[in-house]
Design a protein around this motif. Structure first.
Motif, PDB file in Angstrom:
ATOM      1  N   TYR A  47       0.857  -1.188   0.000  1.00 19.24           N
ATOM      2  CA  TYR A  47       0.000   0.000   0.000  1.00 19.24           C
ATOM      3  C   TYR A  47       0.890   1.233   0.000  1.00 19.24           C
ATOM      4  O   TYR A  47       1.868   1.294   0.751  1.00 19.24           O
ATOM      5  N   GLU A  48       0.524   2.222  -0.806  1.00 18.53           N
ATOM      6  CA  GLU A  48       1.214   3.505  -0.744  1.00 18.53           C
ATOM      7  C   GLU A  48       0.457   4.401   0.232  1.00 18.53           C
ATOM      8  O   GLU A  48      -0.771   4.536   0.124  1.00 18.53           O
ATOM      9  N   MET A  53      -4.679   9.006   4.459  1.00 15.56           N
ATOM     10  CA  MET A  53      -4.398   7.927   5.413  1.00 15.56           C
ATOM     11  C   MET A  53      -3.570   8.425   6.604  1.00 15.56           C
ATOM     12  O   MET A  53      -3.241   7.646   7.494  1.00 15.56           O
ATOM     13  N   THR A  54      -3.244   9.725   6.603  1.00 18.70           N
ATOM     14  CA  THR A  54      -2.306  10.251   7.596  1.00 18.70           C
ATOM     15  C   THR A  54      -2.952  11.273   8.529  1.00 18.70           C
ATOM     16  O   THR A  54      -4.031  11.801   8.258  1.00 18.70           O
ATOM     17  N   ASN A  55      -2.237  11.553   9.605  1.00 19.77           N
ATOM     18  CA  ASN A  55      -2.640  12.608  10.531  1.00 19.77           C
ATOM     19  C   ASN A  55      -2.056  13.936  10.036  1.00 19.77           C
ATOM     20  O   ASN A  55      -1.393  13.965   8.987  1.00 19.77           O
ATOM     21  N   LYS A 100       5.318   7.281   6.823  1.00 19.31           N
ATOM     22  CA  LYS A 100       4.891   8.622   6.431  1.00 19.31           C
ATOM     23  C   LYS A 100       4.301   8.632   5.028  1.00 19.31           C
ATOM     24  O   LYS A 100       4.442   7.658   4.277  1.00 19.31           O
ATOM     25  N   ARG A 101       3.660   9.731   4.726  1.00 23.14           N
ATOM     26  CA  ARG A 101       3.062   9.912   3.399  1.00 23.14           C
ATOM     27  C   ARG A 101       4.113   9.631   2.328  1.00 23.14           C
ATOM     28  O   ARG A 101       5.245  10.094   2.416  1.00 23.14           O
ATOM     29  N   GLY A 102       3.725   8.824   1.340  1.00 24.66           N
ATOM     30  CA  GLY A 102       4.629   8.471   0.254  1.00 24.66           C
ATOM     31  C   GLY A 102       5.338   7.139   0.446  1.00 24.66           C
ATOM     32  O   GLY A 102       5.827   6.550  -0.518  1.00 24.66           O
ATOM     33  N   LEU A 133       9.646  -3.164  11.124  1.00 23.58           N
ATOM     34  CA  LEU A 133       8.301  -3.597  11.469  1.00 23.58           C
ATOM     35  C   LEU A 133       7.516  -2.402  11.989  1.00 23.58           C
ATOM     36  O   LEU A 133       7.915  -1.769  12.970  1.00 23.58           O
ATOM     37  N   ILE A 134       6.415  -2.088  11.334  1.00 21.70           N
ATOM     38  CA  ILE A 134       5.575  -0.962  11.729  1.00 21.70           C
ATOM     39  C   ILE A 134       4.559  -1.399  12.781  1.00 21.70           C
ATOM     40  O   ILE A 134       4.362  -0.718  13.782  1.00 21.70           O
ATOM     41  N   ALA A 135       3.904  -2.540  12.546  1.00 22.83           N
ATOM     42  CA  ALA A 135       2.878  -3.018  13.473  1.00 22.83           C
ATOM     43  C   ALA A 135       2.653  -4.509  13.273  1.00 22.83           C
ATOM     44  O   ALA A 135       2.903  -5.057  12.194  1.00 22.83           O
TER      45      ALA A 135
END
Length: 146
Positions: A47-48, A53-55, A100-102, A133-135
């Motif tokens: 996924y991009e 999708m961001t804060n 982050k975005r992108g 690892l993000i989550a």
């Protein structure tokens, strides 16, 4: 020995590395996943991270992370073409890093245990460029005879 497969898994395999928005799920189409691998009981999609999708700091929202996990785990069970419909009864997510975005993130599911009515699964989301690892999440999906 032949690997177990289904029609849906074979369709996903045909679309590996191609953008595709023909899922029966509107949410999946909004996420705009790109299939990277498909086998019985496991899917890997990328996924991009887009602005929506961001804060405000342009960091991936935790709710979107949980949504990706829930969506991909559901898609994994759906791709197995089991009898009945499965619904998520719980989802536990641990966060380890940001994206982050992108950024391009990669999510991979795996079945930990499949019972007659409940499937226990995990999903890891990585930033492959940074090998980070993000989550990681686990969930139980239960057959709901609707």
């Amino acid at each position: 020995m032949t690997e177990k497969t289904t029609k849906i898994i074979e369709i996903i395999k045909e679309k590996i590395d191609l953008p595709d928005q023909t899922s029966p799920s509107a949410y999946t189409n909004w996420l705009k996943p790109v299939a990277k691998a498909a086998e019985y009981g496991s899917l890997t999609f990328e996924y991009e991270i887009r602005k929506e999708m961001t804060n405000p700091a342009e960091i991936l929202q935790g709710g979107v992370v949980a949504g990706i996990m829930d969506d991909l785990m559901g898609a994994t069970v759906y791709s197995m073409e089991l009898p009945g419909q499965y619904v998520t009864v719980n989802l536990d997510v641990s966060f380890f890093a940001t994206a982050k975005r992108g950024d391009i993130i990669r999510a991979r599911t795996k079945i930990l245990k499949k019972g007659r009515k409940v499937i226990n699964m995990e999903c890891e989301i990585w930033n492959p460029e940074k090998d980070r690892l993000i989550a990681k999440g686990t969930a139980n999906l239960m057959r709901a005879d609707l």
